[in-house]
Write a protein that holds these residues in place. Sequence first.
Motif, short mmCIF file in Angstrom:
data_model
loop_
_atom_site.label_atom_id
_atom_site.label_comp_id
_atom_site.label_asym_id
_atom_site.label_seq_id
_atom_site.Cartn_x
_atom_site.Cartn_y
_atom_site.Cartn_z
N GLU A 22 40.22 46.42 46.70
CA GLU A 22 41.51 45.53 47.10
C GLU A 22 41.66 44.56 46.13
N GLU A 23 40.51 44.31 45.19
CA GLU A 23 40.69 42.84 44.46
C GLU A 23 41.55 43.12 43.26
N LEU A 24 42.03 41.99 42.63
CA LEU A 24 42.76 42.01 41.35
C LEU A 24 41.81 41.23 40.44
N ARG A 127 40.70 38.93 46.21
CA ARG A 127 41.71 39.78 47.14
C ARG A 127 43.17 39.00 46.89
N PRO A 128 44.21 39.69 47.04
CA PRO A 128 45.70 39.02 47.02
C PRO A 128 45.73 38.31 48.23
N ARG A 129 45.07 38.63 49.21
CA ARG A 129 45.23 37.69 50.59
C ARG A 129 44.65 36.21 50.33
N GLU A 130 43.64 36.16 49.57
CA GLU A 130 42.75 35.11 49.24
C GLU A 130 43.88 34.20 48.35
N LEU A 138 47.62 32.15 42.90
CA LEU A 138 48.16 33.18 41.81
C LEU A 138 49.07 32.53 41.25
N TYR A 139 49.38 32.08 39.96
CA TYR A 139 50.28 31.69 39.13
C TYR A 139 51.40 32.84 38.83
N LEU A 147 53.16 43.52 43.98
CA LEU A 147 51.50 44.32 43.70
C LEU A 147 51.44 44.74 45.04
N GLY A 148 51.47 44.31 46.05
CA GLY A 148 51.02 44.98 47.37
C GLY A 148 49.35 44.99 47.31
#
Length: 155
Positions: A22-24, A127-130, A138-139, A147-148
């Motif tokens: 789930e991480e970017l 994680r996107p939610r972070e 996120l810039y 990205l979902g």
Amino acid sequence: MLRPESVSEIRVVALGSIRRGEELLVQEIEANDAGGRNYRLLGGGVEFGEHSREALHREFDEELGVTLDDVSPVGTYERVFDHEGRRQHEVWRVYEAAIVEDWPYERAEFSFVEPDLGVELRATWKRPRELRSGPDRLYGETLLDDLGSEPHSAQ
């Protein structure tokens, strides 16, 4: 006629959305006003005559020494913003991709050097939610919607 100092450029950038579950994979940019850090996807400038997909492969090779696989387009984004008192204009080509080598996935964070500037940078997994609800951001925050939570399928 425009004088050379008044002519502005549009910078074209290729960015990679690399996932570990789930991480970017994101690059730390700077502290923000919310008490957190700003991050962006990894990648860099597209050179004249170079396709953005080629630039993405080149940037990951130059900066991390890695090879990309399963590269598929996510979208094109345009940002006009002020930075250090100057108006900036960027067009981003964002791709979903995977890194062939295992080492980036095995590390919580790592440093790399931006060869054009000779600057050491830091990459980490978030994680996107972070990046949406916490002090870290996120810039190019509109990317998070596109990205979902699941990787894109090849297009």
